[in-house]
Design a protein around this motif. Structure first.
Motif, PDB file in Angstrom:
ATOM      1  N   PHE A 396       0.864  -1.182   0.000  1.00 36.49           N
ATOM      2  CA  PHE A 396       0.000   0.000   0.000  1.00 36.49           C
ATOM      3  C   PHE A 396       0.898   1.230   0.000  1.00 36.49           C
ATOM      4  CE2 PHE A 396      -3.411   2.291   2.843  1.00 36.49           C
ATOM      5  CZ  PHE A 396      -3.629   3.220   1.831  1.00 36.49           C
ATOM      6  N   GLN A 397       0.955   1.939  -1.137  1.00 40.46           N
ATOM      7  CA  GLN A 397       1.866   3.067  -1.241  1.00 40.46           C
ATOM      8  C   GLN A 397       1.121   4.399  -1.338  1.00 40.46           C
ATOM      9  OE1 GLN A 397       4.278   2.394  -4.752  1.00 40.46           O
ATOM     10  NE2 GLN A 397       2.845   3.428  -6.110  1.00 40.46           N
ATOM     11  N   SER A 398       1.819   5.456  -0.937  1.00 42.69           N
ATOM     12  CA  SER A 398       1.303   6.814  -1.048  1.00 42.69           C
ATOM     13  C   SER A 398       2.484   7.765  -1.026  1.00 42.69           C
ATOM     14  CB  SER A 398       0.333   7.129   0.097  1.00 42.69           C
ATOM     15  OG  SER A 398      -0.280   8.388  -0.106  1.00 42.69           O
ATOM     16  N   GLY A 419      -8.851  -9.559   7.590  1.00 44.89           N
ATOM     17  CA  GLY A 419      -7.939 -10.597   7.125  1.00 44.89           C
ATOM     18  C   GLY A 419      -7.077 -10.225   5.938  1.00 44.89           C
ATOM     19  N   VAL A 420      -6.850  -8.947   5.755  1.00 40.87           N
ATOM     20  CA  VAL A 420      -6.003  -8.483   4.653  1.00 40.87           C
ATOM     21  C   VAL A 420      -4.751  -7.851   5.240  1.00 40.87           C
ATOM     22  CG1 VAL A 420      -5.797  -6.955   2.658  1.00 40.87           C
ATOM     23  CG2 VAL A 420      -7.991  -8.077   3.154  1.00 40.87           C
ATOM     24  N   GLU A 421      -3.609  -8.355   4.813  1.00 38.98           N
ATOM     25  CA  GLU A 421      -2.315  -7.853   5.279  1.00 38.98           C
ATOM     26  C   GLU A 421      -1.829  -6.763   4.326  1.00 38.98           C
ATOM     27  OE1 GLU A 421       1.423 -10.328   6.765  1.00 38.98           O
ATOM     28  OE2 GLU A 421       1.263 -10.386   4.572  1.00 38.98           O
ATOM     29  N   SER A 422      -1.269  -5.700   4.898  1.00 41.36           N
ATOM     30  CA  SER A 422      -0.734  -4.650   4.021  1.00 41.36           C
ATOM     31  C   SER A 422       0.583  -4.118   4.557  1.00 41.36           C
ATOM     32  CB  SER A 422      -1.742  -3.508   3.863  1.00 41.36           C
ATOM     33  OG  SER A 422      -2.165  -3.013   5.104  1.00 41.36           O
ATOM     34  N   GLU A 423       1.524  -3.974   3.651  1.00 39.89           N
ATOM     35  CA  GLU A 423       2.802  -3.330   3.943  1.00 39.89           C
ATOM     36  C   GLU A 423       2.696  -1.886   3.483  1.00 39.89           C
ATOM     37  OE1 GLU A 423       7.389  -3.277   2.224  1.00 39.89           O
ATOM     38  OE2 GLU A 423       6.073  -4.990   1.787  1.00 39.89           O
ATOM     39  N   LEU A 424       3.054  -0.951   4.358  1.00 41.14           N
ATOM     40  CA  LEU A 424       2.932   0.460   4.036  1.00 41.14           C
ATOM     41  C   LEU A 424       4.230   1.011   3.478  1.00 41.14           C
ATOM     42  CD1 LEU A 424       0.949   1.733   7.155  1.00 41.14           C
ATOM     43  CD2 LEU A 424       0.072   0.752   5.017  1.00 41.14           C
ATOM     44  N   ARG A 425       4.092   1.835   2.455  1.00 42.47           N
ATOM     45  CA  ARG A 425       5.257   2.477   1.854  1.00 42.47           C
ATOM     46  C   ARG A 425       4.891   3.908   1.517  1.00 42.47           C
ATOM     47  NH1 ARG A 425       7.631   1.848  -4.157  1.00 42.47           N
ATOM     48  NH2 ARG A 425       9.775   2.506  -3.793  1.00 42.47           N
ATOM     49  N   ASN A 426       5.784   4.861   1.819  1.00 37.90           N
ATOM     50  CA  ASN A 426       5.566   6.229   1.369  1.00 37.90           C
ATOM     51  C   ASN A 426       6.776   6.691   0.576  1.00 37.90           C
ATOM     52  OD1 ASN A 426       7.244   8.187   3.285  1.00 37.90           O
ATOM     53  ND2 ASN A 426       6.352   6.608   4.610  1.00 37.90           N
ATOM     54  N   ILE A 427       6.483   7.480  -0.470  1.00 37.33           N
ATOM     55  CA  ILE A 427       7.493   7.918  -1.432  1.00 37.33           C
ATOM     56  C   ILE A 427       7.496   9.440  -1.464  1.00 37.33           C
ATOM     57  CG2 ILE A 427       8.183   7.832  -3.873  1.00 37.33           C
ATOM     58  CD1 ILE A 427       6.474   5.210  -4.046  1.00 37.33           C
ATOM     59  N   ASP A 428       8.676  10.024  -1.530  1.00 33.73           N
ATOM     60  CA  ASP A 428       8.783  11.474  -1.617  1.00 33.73           C
ATOM     61  C   ASP A 428       7.856  12.003  -2.710  1.00 33.73           C
ATOM     62  OD1 ASP A 428      10.264  13.922  -3.110  1.00 33.73           O
ATOM     63  OD2 ASP A 428      10.662  13.988  -0.958  1.00 33.73           O
ATOM     64  N   SER A 429       7.092  13.038  -2.368  1.00 33.17           N
ATOM     65  CA  SER A 429       6.064  13.548  -3.282  1.00 33.17           C
ATOM     66  C   SER A 429       6.622  13.981  -4.627  1.00 33.17           C
ATOM     67  CB  SER A 429       5.332  14.725  -2.631  1.00 33.17           C
ATOM     68  OG  SER A 429       4.689  14.316  -1.449  1.00 33.17           O
ATOM     69  N   SER A 430       7.809  14.562  -4.614  1.00 33.84           N
ATOM     70  CA  SER A 430       8.391  15.037  -5.864  1.00 33.84           C
ATOM     71  C   SER A 430       8.660  13.888  -6.827  1.00 33.84           C
ATOM     72  CB  SER A 430       9.686  15.798  -5.587  1.00 33.84           C
ATOM     73  OG  SER A 430       9.443  16.910  -4.755  1.00 33.84           O
ATOM     74  N   VAL A 431       8.978  12.734  -6.288  1.00 41.00           N
ATOM     75  CA  VAL A 431       9.221  11.550  -7.113  1.00 41.00           C
ATOM     76  C   VAL A 431       7.906  10.873  -7.473  1.00 41.00           C
ATOM     77  CG1 VAL A 431      10.311   9.267  -7.173  1.00 41.00           C
ATOM     78  CG2 VAL A 431      11.497  11.199  -6.089  1.00 41.00           C
ATOM     79  N   PHE A 432       7.049  10.701  -6.472  1.00 34.00           N
ATOM     80  CA  PHE A 432       5.773  10.003  -6.650  1.00 34.00           C
ATOM     81  C   PHE A 432       4.927  10.666  -7.730  1.00 34.00           C
ATOM     82  CE2 PHE A 432       1.368   8.983  -5.101  1.00 34.00           C
ATOM     83  CZ  PHE A 432       1.440   7.607  -5.202  1.00 34.00           C
ATOM     84  N   PHE A 433       4.845  11.992  -7.682  1.00 32.70           N
ATOM     85  CA  PHE A 433       4.035  12.729  -8.648  1.00 32.70           C
ATOM     86  C   PHE A 433       4.860  13.254  -9.827  1.00 32.70           C
ATOM     87  CE2 PHE A 433       1.548  13.330  -4.660  1.00 32.70           C
ATOM     88  CZ  PHE A 433       0.411  12.644  -5.059  1.00 32.70           C
ATOM     89  N   GLY A 434       6.078  12.791  -9.966  1.00 31.16           N
ATOM     90  CA  GLY A 434       6.911  13.198 -11.092  1.00 31.16           C
ATOM     91  C   GLY A 434       6.534  12.432 -12.344  1.00 31.16           C
ATOM     92  N   GLY A 435       7.111  12.817 -13.466  1.00 26.61           N
ATOM     93  CA  GLY A 435       6.756  12.167 -14.724  1.00 26.61           C
ATOM     94  C   GLY A 435       7.887  11.366 -15.339  1.00 26.61           C
ATOM     95  N   ASP A 436       8.894  11.030 -14.559  1.00 28.20           N
ATOM     96  CA  ASP A 436      10.063  10.332 -15.094  1.00 28.20           C
ATOM     97  C   ASP A 436       9.687   8.904 -15.493  1.00 28.20           C
ATOM     98  OD1 ASP A 436      12.482   9.215 -15.704  1.00 28.20           O
ATOM     99  OD2 ASP A 436      13.412   9.572 -13.748  1.00 28.20           O
TER     100      ASP A 436
END
Length: 564
Positions: A396-398, A419-436
């Motif tokens: 689960f990323q954001s 009963g659903v397992e989730s691993e949390l991940r967060n990514i720097d906004s500049s990268v996450f919303f970038g267009g590379d």
């Protein structure tokens, strides 16, 4: 067509109250902070709001939306309508007349050829244009003279204001981008970082994911504007630091997207340095549910429709994930009065807001468990459900943001209860919303099972926005991962509704189609909406001329800002 009547009276010219400035640049410097730092200044290569808005200081569309959602002219004399002869009676053409004497920031004239080239740039085969839906149904752009642009559609187009209107569809200079067509587009670093424009400012230095330095455009069409000689758009950090920089320390003049808890904002504003501004538009915090397998072992086919997701293709799983969420609580802790729980990805304007999905407003953990149990997903000794050897375990990323991480933590707990397992991940906004296209961490690439973010659209008509979830909009290697259909949802029925809306004139019929598309996405649970978010930003007490706009770029009228 009833919609033709609406076209006749639509988009009257709008003029901001004139603000007297001694001369261009007389008010010195203005500091803007977007804690999600821009990755580039070309909105055609990024779907990230921070890139669209940074670019809007430099490059402009023919017309845009004002604070009321009304289309207003910027580079043209007026907005074409049926009544003024700019839109043909059969609704297949729209003719724009450029203002005479417009110059690019390099001193060369803006002509109709630049407008036509912009369409070619976004639609060239092999390219990856993030705003391609803006040019749906366009078959030609003709230039009978230097100031005239005739857009021809292959169908009758009751709403012909997709191309070249709003911050998502600005005009770029042909001379600068001529060698950047198709697959070459991402390689044109100088052009993508420092586009030549017609806006109030021009780039002097661009440091990706950090800072943009700008200077007043010497060839801007109003000789008294902008009031500021220079500007800095600083990125990075977080929403808390951005809010403090305007509301507590006064270091910055404008802070965008203060995605903070209500009590935090109230304490900041109490310091007396600045003012919080907010307004509702179409910004929805949502969870996207991936329909493709993102296993790294798939190599270049990872995250593509060639490989369906091992369990999120089961609608029972998707529905249970939605049912387990308490949207009221998320709204209360994350946004307070600046948010409203929602069950729709299209929450506004009111005529387009569906009531068919309102059951999601009530959390139902027991019901979610029953659905999974009935579908054969059985809890193991570790509490995680499984079926045929497949466990309900997700990434689960954001983006990195305090409110989003709070949301992730709560949602993870609720999903554990079903009963659903989730691993949390967060990514720097500049990268996450970038267009590379080379980055594995963008929200378009979506190399996770579910991801959370917010998005909205220009203006008040949702035709282009709802086209985001056409089959052809799925990000993939062939479009350099620049599509807008993040879940990779594909439905012939949905695509048919998109095509039908494009030719429908009656406003009530258009509303019913938009709601039908929204309902299809909601009832397929490929998008799980959470909060209808108000835009929340802040400006210093010494910055005048700011008019919050939830229908276009927040920086739409930066040319009119001044020092009080």
């Amino acid at each position: 067509m009833k919609f033709k009547t609406a076209l006749m009276g639509a988009a009257a010219a709008f003029a901001l109250a004139p603000m007297a400035h001694a001369e261009r640049g007389a008010d010195g410097h203005v500091n803007i902070i977007y804690w999600q730092a821009p990755s580039l200044m070309n909105p055609y290569l990024s779907g990230g709001t921070k890139d669209l808005e940074a670019g809007s200081l430099v490059i402009e569309p023919l017309a845009r939306y004002n604070q009321d959602g009304t289309i207003v002219p910027f580079l043209v004399e007026s907005v074409p309508t049926v009544e003024n002869g700019g839109v043909s009676e059969d609704l297949t053409t729209i003719t724009w007349k450029l203002k005479s004497g417009l110059l690019w920031s390099d001193g060369t004239p803006l002509t109709s050829e630049d407008v036509r080239f912009t369409w070619e740039y976004c639609t060239t085969e092999g390219g990856g244009c993030s705003q391609s839906e803006k040019y749906n149904d366009v078959v030609s752009v003709d230039t009978p003279d230097d100031l005239t642009v005739v857009v021809t559609f292959g169908i009758s187009k009751p709403f012909p204001y997709g191309p070249f209107v709003g911050a998502q569809a600005p005009i770029i200079q042909k001379a600068q981008f001529a060698d950047c067509l198709g697959a070459k587009a991402p390689e044109c670093t100088d052009a993508n970082f420092s586009p030549i424009g017609t806006g109030p400012f021009m780039v002097t230095e661009f440091r990706p994911n950090d800072v943009v330095s700008l200077v007043a455009n010497p060839n801007y069409r109003d000789p008294a504007k902008p009031a500021f000689a220079t500007a800095t758009l600083k990125g990075g950090g977080d929403a808390t630091a951005a809010g403090r920089a305007v509301l507590e320390t006064g270091e910055f003049d404008y802070a965008w997207n203060l995605q903070l808890a209500p009590e935090v904002l109230e304490a900041m504003e109490a310091k007396g340095k600045g003012e919080i501004i907010s307004g509702f538009g179409t910004l929805v915090e949502r969870i996207m549910v991936n329909q493709t397998d993102v296993n790294p072992d798939l190599g270049d086919e990872r995250g593509t429709i060639a490989h369906p997701h091992p369990f999120l293709t089961d609608i029972n799983v998707r529905k249970a994930l939605s049912m387990a969420i308490d949207r009221e609580l998320l709204t209360e802790i994350g946004y307070g009065a600046a948010g409203r729980p929602t069950c729709n990805v299209l929450p506004a304007p009111a005529i387009y807001a569906s009531t068919a999905n309102d059951a999601c407003l009530v959390q139902d953990i027991a019901g979610a468990n029953e659905i999974l149990e009935a579908a054969g997903w059985v809890k193991g000794a570790d509490g995680v459900r499984a079926k045929d050897g497949v466990r309900l375990s997700m990434l689960f990323q954001s983006s990195t943001n305090a409110v989003r991480q709070d949301f992730q933590a709560l949602i993870k707990q609720w999903w554990e209860e079903i009963g659903v397992e989730s691993e949390l991940r967060n990514i720097d906004s500049s990268v996450f919303f970038g267009g590379d296209p080379g980055s594995p961490d963008t929200f378009q690439k979506f190399f996770a099972d579910v991801e959370m973010y917010a998005n909205n659209f220009d203006g008040t008509d949702p035709e282009s926005y709802m086209a985001n979830w056409e089959c052809k909009q799925a990000p993939q290697p062939e479009n350099q991962w620049q599509g807008n259909n993040m879940p990779r949802f594909c439905s012939e029925e949905y695509d048919a509704l998109v095509a039908k809306m494009a030719t429908t004139g009656d406003i009530n019929d258009r509303a019913e189609m938009a709601k039908a598309m929204n309902d299809m996405l909601m009832q397929e649970y490929v998008i799980i909406p959470l909060v209808d978010r108000g835009r929340v930003s802040a400006h210093s007490n010494t910055l005048g001329g700011v008019i919050l706009n939830t229908w276009d770029s927040e920086l739409w009228n930066a040319a009119d800002w001044y020092r009080m």
